[in-house]
Design a protein around this motif. Sequence first.
Motif, short mmCIF file in Angstrom:
data_model
loop_
_atom_site.label_atom_id
_atom_site.label_comp_id
_atom_site.label_asym_id
_atom_site.label_seq_id
_atom_site.Cartn_x
_atom_site.Cartn_y
_atom_site.Cartn_z
N GLY A 5 -0.75 10.45 -1.41
CA GLY A 5 0.26 10.44 -0.36
C GLY A 5 1.57 9.83 -0.76
O GLY A 5 2.66 10.37 -0.46
N ASN A 6 1.53 8.70 -1.44
CA ASN A 6 2.77 8.05 -1.87
C ASN A 6 3.50 8.90 -2.91
O ASN A 6 4.74 8.97 -2.91
CB ASN A 6 2.47 6.67 -2.45
CG ASN A 6 1.98 5.69 -1.40
OD1 ASN A 6 2.21 5.86 -0.21
ND2 ASN A 6 1.28 4.65 -1.84
N TYR B 206 -5.99 7.46 0.38
CA TYR B 206 -5.17 8.68 0.42
C TYR B 206 -3.75 8.39 -0.09
O TYR B 206 -3.20 9.14 -0.90
CB TYR B 206 -5.10 9.24 1.85
CG TYR B 206 -4.15 10.40 1.96
CD1 TYR B 206 -4.54 11.69 1.63
CD2 TYR B 206 -2.83 10.20 2.36
CE1 TYR B 206 -3.66 12.76 1.70
CE2 TYR B 206 -1.94 11.26 2.44
CZ TYR B 206 -2.35 12.53 2.11
OH TYR B 206 -1.47 13.58 2.17
N LYS B 207 -3.16 7.30 0.37
CA LYS B 207 -1.79 6.97 -0.05
C LYS B 207 -1.71 6.74 -1.55
O LYS B 207 -0.79 7.23 -2.22
CB LYS B 207 -1.31 5.72 0.69
CG LYS B 207 -1.00 5.94 2.16
CD LYS B 207 -0.52 4.66 2.82
CE LYS B 207 -0.13 4.89 4.27
NZ LYS B 207 0.38 3.65 4.92
N ILE B 208 -2.67 5.99 -2.10
CA ILE B 208 -2.61 5.63 -3.51
C ILE B 208 -2.88 6.84 -4.40
O ILE B 208 -2.22 7.03 -5.43
CB ILE B 208 -3.63 4.50 -3.80
CG1 ILE B 208 -3.22 3.23 -3.05
CG2 ILE B 208 -3.74 4.23 -5.29
CD1 ILE B 208 -4.30 2.17 -3.02
N VAL C 27 0.82 -1.21 0.00
CA VAL C 27 0.00 0.00 0.00
C VAL C 27 0.85 1.26 0.00
O VAL C 27 0.39 2.33 -0.40
CB VAL C 27 -0.97 -0.01 1.20
CG1 VAL C 27 -0.22 0.22 2.52
CG2 VAL C 27 -2.08 1.02 1.02
N ASN C 28 2.12 1.14 0.41
CA ASN C 28 3.02 2.30 0.41
C ASN C 28 3.82 2.41 -0.88
O ASN C 28 4.66 3.31 -1.00
CB ASN C 28 3.99 2.19 1.59
CG ASN C 28 3.29 2.26 2.93
OD1 ASN C 28 2.42 3.11 3.14
ND2 ASN C 28 3.65 1.38 3.85
N ASN C 29 3.57 1.52 -1.83
CA ASN C 29 4.39 1.46 -3.04
C ASN C 29 3.60 1.73 -4.32
O ASN C 29 4.11 1.50 -5.42
CB ASN C 29 5.03 0.08 -3.16
CG ASN C 29 5.91 -0.26 -1.99
OD1 ASN C 29 5.43 -0.72 -0.96
ND2 ASN C 29 7.20 -0.03 -2.11
N ILE C 30 2.38 2.23 -4.19
CA ILE C 30 1.52 2.41 -5.36
C ILE C 30 1.23 3.89 -5.58
O ILE C 30 0.90 4.61 -4.64
CB ILE C 30 0.17 1.68 -5.18
CG1 ILE C 30 0.40 0.18 -4.96
CG2 ILE C 30 -0.71 1.88 -6.41
CD1 ILE C 30 -0.89 -0.57 -4.69
N THR C 31 1.35 4.31 -6.84
CA THR C 31 0.96 5.66 -7.22
C THR C 31 -0.04 5.59 -8.38
O THR C 31 -0.22 4.54 -8.99
CB THR C 31 2.18 6.50 -7.61
OG1 THR C 31 2.88 5.84 -8.68
CG2 THR C 31 3.11 6.70 -6.43
#
Length: 407
Positions: A396-397, A391-393, A355-359
């Motif tokens: 945030g990332n 938010y991350k996708i 989840v921290n590696n997707i844009t």
Amino acid sequence: MTETETEASTVEIPKIVSVDDHVIEPPHLWQSWLPPRFRDDAPRVERRGVAGIRIVGPGPKYEADFDANGTPADCWVFGNVVSVLKRNVTAVGYDRDEMGLTPVTYDNIRPGCFEPKARLEDMDANWVEASLCFPNFPRFCGQTFHEATPDRELGLACVQAYNDWMVEEWCGDSGGRLVPLCLIPLWDAGLAADEVRRNAARGVHAVAFSEIPAFLGLPSIHSGEWEPFFAACADTLTTLCMHIGSSSKMPATSADAPYGVQATVAFNNAMASLADFLWSGILVRYPTLKLAYSESQIGWIPFLLERIDSKWRDARSWLGDGGIPEPPSTYYYRQVYGCFFNDRHGVRSLDEVGVNNITFETDYPHTDSTWPHTKALAEELMAGLPEEAVYKIMRGNAIRMLELPVR
């Protein structure tokens, strides 16, 4: 569907930070930004008649038949290159069936393709706050300036002029919404490192690079030749952004295979590139170096990580461990970003993709672009995911990847 189920399937999409869009360079770029002594030999736009355009080779490469009585087209001319402006790279605003290889001019493409103010307006219409744009005429990592002229002084001047335009004109008055992506002189890793540092000093944290530089006739990432460049990127927190096609060679099964085959498996070079980097030890040596794979989607990542970790674990007796002390996936989760715009399988594999590696991207103005309906598509893709993951996708990332200020 019950009212409760409807509420559960609805997700609020924050303003998107797109890490893969494209800019069509304005005709004045090199005539305005190059020192005067280079301008006679600089890239320039000529209007020519075009009778037809066809795809050739696994590049893909395009050939045009020129005819004074043909369709008017604006063409970039530089050295041995004549590049016709085509609707498939300026596609926004047209119906899908019209997004072919039709020759076009700047007069009949959407102004957002090449004018920053108009681009911001199109971003507003598409729920996009910020956008990172890859080049068009220089190609995805600037290989035009490596291939089209043997004059390295001119090539370097063209790269630097593009970067100056990118930072000062394209992004300059956007309030940070247009995010600079710069080029390097691919033929000299020392000069490339200098250019990274020059641009980092004015706030640039993204540089275009080839997925597989050896396909361009350049040293491989295992050669040691790129170490000054990698060190400069690590030192300045500049992300290596690698777009599909940045190797000038797309995967193909045969010379006569339909281009749809290449388009379908285009992610193969990104997959090979990630394996290359994870086995190379580069991410071990440079723990602050970040990689980003653009437009390659993400559904293939879990299997690659499973496969590479199993080879590292079970076959080191004859493969060697490459000086990699931890399972290779460790460095993926620490330093690599994938990018997608429509990959439902990848989203379902979120735990393995990371989840921290997707844009996310909109691919404006290409044929794959979801403009102006990106928000609606994002709502479908993100349905059922936790708010923090969405938010991350969506932003945030990308903010972390590109060292952007948090708004």
